[in-house]
Design a protein around this motif. Structure first.
Motif, mmCIF file in Angstrom:
data_model
loop_
_atom_site.group_PDB
_atom_site.id
_atom_site.type_symbol
_atom_site.label_atom_id
_atom_site.label_comp_id
_atom_site.label_asym_id
_atom_site.label_seq_id
_atom_site.Cartn_x
_atom_site.Cartn_y
_atom_site.Cartn_z
ATOM 1 N N VAL A 6 0.836 -1.199 0.000
ATOM 2 C CA VAL A 6 0.000 0.000 0.000
ATOM 3 C C VAL A 6 0.874 1.253 0.000
ATOM 4 C CG1 VAL A 6 -1.673 1.328 1.345
ATOM 5 C CG2 VAL A 6 -1.983 -1.139 1.038
ATOM 6 N N ALA A 7 1.963 1.237 0.750
ATOM 7 C CA ALA A 7 2.878 2.387 0.741
ATOM 8 C C ALA A 7 3.458 2.611 -0.649
ATOM 9 C CB ALA A 7 3.993 2.175 1.756
ATOM 10 N N ALA A 8 3.803 1.522 -1.340
ATOM 11 C CA ALA A 8 4.320 1.638 -2.702
ATOM 12 C C ALA A 8 3.263 2.220 -3.630
ATOM 13 C CB ALA A 8 4.781 0.273 -3.208
ATOM 14 N N ALA A 9 2.007 1.841 -3.417
ATOM 15 C CA ALA A 9 0.923 2.370 -4.241
ATOM 16 C C ALA A 9 0.781 3.884 -4.049
ATOM 17 C CB ALA A 9 -0.382 1.662 -3.903
ATOM 18 N N VAL A 10 0.864 4.316 -2.807
ATOM 19 C CA VAL A 10 0.750 5.750 -2.528
ATOM 20 C C VAL A 10 1.901 6.508 -3.186
ATOM 21 C CG1 VAL A 10 0.826 7.486 -0.698
ATOM 22 C CG2 VAL A 10 -0.539 5.400 -0.399
ATOM 23 N N VAL A 39 -1.202 6.283 -6.682
ATOM 24 C CA VAL A 39 -2.532 5.688 -6.580
ATOM 25 C C VAL A 39 -3.354 6.470 -5.562
ATOM 26 C CG1 VAL A 39 -3.812 3.644 -5.783
ATOM 27 C CG2 VAL A 39 -1.823 3.385 -7.292
ATOM 28 N N ARG A 40 -4.597 6.756 -5.922
ATOM 29 C CA ARG A 40 -5.459 7.523 -5.027
ATOM 30 C C ARG A 40 -6.762 6.795 -4.684
ATOM 31 N NH1 ARG A 40 -1.449 9.107 -4.054
ATOM 32 N NH2 ARG A 40 -0.508 11.171 -4.340
ATOM 33 N N ARG A 41 -6.980 5.640 -5.276
ATOM 34 C CA ARG A 41 -8.189 4.861 -4.952
ATOM 35 C C ARG A 41 -7.825 3.382 -4.955
ATOM 36 N NH1 ARG A 41 -13.887 5.847 -7.980
ATOM 37 N NH2 ARG A 41 -13.477 7.899 -7.034
ATOM 38 N N ILE A 42 -8.223 2.680 -3.890
ATOM 39 C CA ILE A 42 -7.918 1.249 -3.752
ATOM 40 C C ILE A 42 -9.195 0.502 -3.417
ATOM 41 C CG2 ILE A 42 -6.585 -0.499 -2.527
ATOM 42 C CD1 ILE A 42 -4.521 1.645 -1.849
ATOM 43 N N VAL A 43 -9.452 -0.568 -4.149
ATOM 44 C CA VAL A 43 -10.553 -1.481 -3.850
ATOM 45 C C VAL A 43 -9.941 -2.810 -3.440
ATOM 46 C CG1 VAL A 43 -12.517 -2.745 -4.796
ATOM 47 C CG2 VAL A 43 -12.152 -0.346 -5.427
ATOM 48 N N THR A 44 -10.315 -3.289 -2.250
ATOM 49 C CA THR A 44 -9.730 -4.525 -1.742
ATOM 50 C C THR A 44 -10.721 -5.673 -1.852
ATOM 51 O OG1 THR A 44 -10.507 -4.141 0.518
ATOM 52 C CG2 THR A 44 -8.352 -3.256 -0.054
ATOM 53 N N LEU A 45 -10.209 -6.834 -2.206
ATOM 54 C CA LEU A 45 -10.986 -8.065 -2.096
ATOM 55 C C LEU A 45 -10.794 -8.581 -0.680
ATOM 56 C CD1 LEU A 45 -12.736 -10.286 -3.316
ATOM 57 C CD2 LEU A 45 -10.618 -11.466 -3.981
ATOM 58 N N SER A 46 -11.852 -8.533 0.112
ATOM 59 C CA SER A 46 -11.773 -8.939 1.508
ATOM 60 C C SER A 46 -12.727 -10.101 1.740
ATOM 61 C CB SER A 46 -12.079 -7.738 2.416
ATOM 62 O OG SER A 46 -11.875 -8.058 3.768
ATOM 63 N N SER A 47 -13.417 -10.123 2.865
ATOM 64 C CA SER A 47 -14.284 -11.252 3.205
ATOM 65 C C SER A 47 -15.363 -10.821 4.179
ATOM 66 C CB SER A 47 -13.456 -12.375 3.838
ATOM 67 O OG SER A 47 -14.289 -13.371 4.417
ATOM 68 N N GLY A 48 -16.541 -11.437 4.045
ATOM 69 C CA GLY A 48 -17.603 -11.208 5.010
ATOM 70 C C GLY A 48 -17.233 -11.659 6.400
ATOM 71 N N ALA A 49 -16.200 -12.484 6.511
ATOM 72 C CA ALA A 49 -15.744 -12.918 7.830
ATOM 73 C C ALA A 49 -15.228 -11.748 8.656
ATOM 74 C CB ALA A 49 -14.658 -13.973 7.684
ATOM 75 N N VAL A 50 -14.770 -10.681 7.984
ATOM 76 C CA VAL A 50 -14.332 -9.486 8.708
ATOM 77 C C VAL A 50 -15.530 -8.831 9.387
ATOM 78 C CG1 VAL A 50 -13.275 -7.212 8.508
ATOM 79 C CG2 VAL A 50 -12.368 -9.121 7.174
ATOM 80 N N GLU A 73 -6.957 1.554 4.737
ATOM 81 C CA GLU A 73 -7.653 2.666 5.385
ATOM 82 C C GLU A 73 -6.674 3.702 5.945
ATOM 83 O OE1 GLU A 73 -10.541 1.304 8.209
ATOM 84 O OE2 GLU A 73 -11.373 -0.171 6.807
ATOM 85 N N ALA A 74 -5.497 3.232 6.365
ATOM 86 C CA ALA A 74 -4.499 4.147 6.936
ATOM 87 C C ALA A 74 -3.715 4.906 5.870
ATOM 88 C CB ALA A 74 -3.530 3.366 7.827
ATOM 89 N N SER A 75 -3.927 4.572 4.594
ATOM 90 C CA SER A 75 -3.090 5.110 3.519
ATOM 91 C C SER A 75 -3.435 6.539 3.116
ATOM 92 C CB SER A 75 -3.215 4.225 2.281
ATOM 93 O OG SER A 75 -4.519 4.350 1.701
ATOM 94 N N GLY A 76 -4.641 6.976 3.427
ATOM 95 C CA GLY A 76 -5.099 8.272 2.941
ATOM 96 C C GLY A 76 -5.772 8.197 1.586
ATOM 97 N N CYS A 77 -5.773 7.028 0.949
ATOM 98 C CA CYS A 77 -6.453 6.849 -0.343
ATOM 99 C C CYS A 77 -7.958 6.699 -0.143
ATOM 100 C CB CYS A 77 -5.937 5.592 -1.041
ATOM 101 S SG CYS A 77 -4.223 5.659 -1.569
ATOM 102 N N GLU A 78 -8.714 6.954 -1.209
ATOM 103 C CA GLU A 78 -10.107 6.538 -1.217
ATOM 104 C C GLU A 78 -10.116 5.006 -1.197
ATOM 105 O OE1 GLU A 78 -11.809 8.138 -4.740
ATOM 106 O OE2 GLU A 78 -11.927 10.173 -3.956
ATOM 107 N N TRP A 79 -11.030 4.422 -0.440
ATOM 108 C CA TRP A 79 -11.031 2.961 -0.342
ATOM 109 C C TRP A 79 -12.444 2.404 -0.314
ATOM 110 C CZ3 TRP A 79 -13.660 1.140 3.850
ATOM 111 C CH2 TRP A 79 -13.765 1.974 4.972
#
Length: 287
Positions: free
Chosen positions: A79-83, A87-98, A115-121
């Motif tokens: 994520v730091a490399a993306a910033v 990169v200003r927007r990130i969509v993550t594949l996560s899980s309903g288990a969260v 979420e900590a990156s400052g990007c739109e998420w």
């Protein structure tokens, strides 16, 4: 605008790539094996592995948005490399288990890093993947037209991976999705027995369902190797989802948690695909 898709050859990622390409977007697909990625014409393919942060950094060059497959071991660095790449927007594949508090050590750390990156998420939190049936039952259906299951009448909410991808594409391209965690389910509760029947209808041949013990089911999955073997203990009840500090749920609470959600239809403006549609789309994979 360039969109980098990690996990681009996975069950969901390949749909993210094809749907973005169909909408005329500039897509860069990252794969550990770019020569065999099999992406649509016009899609740029780059080599990269989420466990190899320098390779991801190279793949990110010039990217503006990111679809992120979950890999907690390097999530902070990726994520730091993306910033740094812009990169200003990130969509993550996560899980309903969260959402249910059952995942604290796999998808959750990835979400937290984003979420900590400052990007739109936006987080995609699917529950049961319909494609799991292919990984679990594919060998026995192809060889014998049979499904062996220790709980054939337990009902889940299988979700078409194309729907998960479509919500992700909407979050990558559209507005109003920042700060949202989308819990995603299929439209109907179906038992393993009912899913097997629908696969049989798609094939034009009946699928027999045999009830086996949990131990027998675990042995069958371990013998298959790959994803089925890696998850055999969890799928057959011999291992819990996460560490011992996760919540305990009663049968009634589990039942309430397994109600179909309208998220796919709300985001996309169309109903979620049925399991029958999924079975038809994948009939060739069971032959």
């Amino acid at each position: 605008m360039t969109i980098l898709v990690t996990g681009a050859t996975g069950h969901v990622g390949r749909h993210v790539v094809s749907q973005l390409a169909a909408r005329g977007e500039r897509v860069r697909a990252m794969s550990r094996n770019p020569a065999t990625a099999g992406v649509p014409a016009g899609v740029e393919v780059v080599g990269g592995d989420l466990l190899d942060v320098p390779s991801v950094t190279r793949a990110l060059a010039g990217a503006h948005r990111l679809y992120l497959f979950p890999e907690p071991r390097t999530a902070v660095e990726v994520v730091a490399a993306a910033v740094r790449a812009g990169v200003r927007r990130i969509v993550t594949l996560s899980s309903g288990a969260v959402t249910g508090g059952l995942d604290t050590d796999f998808q959750l750390p990835v979400e937290q890093a984003v979420e900590a990156s400052g990007c739109e998420w936006t987080h995609l939190r699917p529950g049961e993947f319909a494609s799991n049936t292919l990984r679990l039952w594919g060998p026995s259906i192809r060889a014998e037209r049979v499904v062996r299951h220790h709980q054939p009448d337990w009902r889940g909410l299988p979700t078409h991976e194309a729907d998960i991808a479509a919500v992700g594409v909407e979050a990558l391209l559209g507005e109003g999705h920042h700060g949202r965690a989308y819990d995603l389910t299929g439209p109907h509760r179906l038992s393993a027995r009912e899913q097997a029947r629908l696969i049989g209808e798609a094939l034009g041949e009946p699928i027999r369902v045999e009830t086996v013990t949990a131990e027998q089911s675990r042995r069958i999955l371990r013998a298959q190797g790959g994803w089925a073997a890696e998850n055999a203990d969890f799928l057959t009840g011999f291992e819990s989802y996460s560490p011992s500090d996760v919540p305990e749920f009663t049968a009634e609470e589990w039942d309430r948690m397994l109600e179909p959600l309208p998220t796919v239809e709300r985001v996309l403006g169309r109903p979620a695909h049925t399991f029958a549609r999924w079975a038809t789309d994948h009939a060739k994979d069971f032959r």
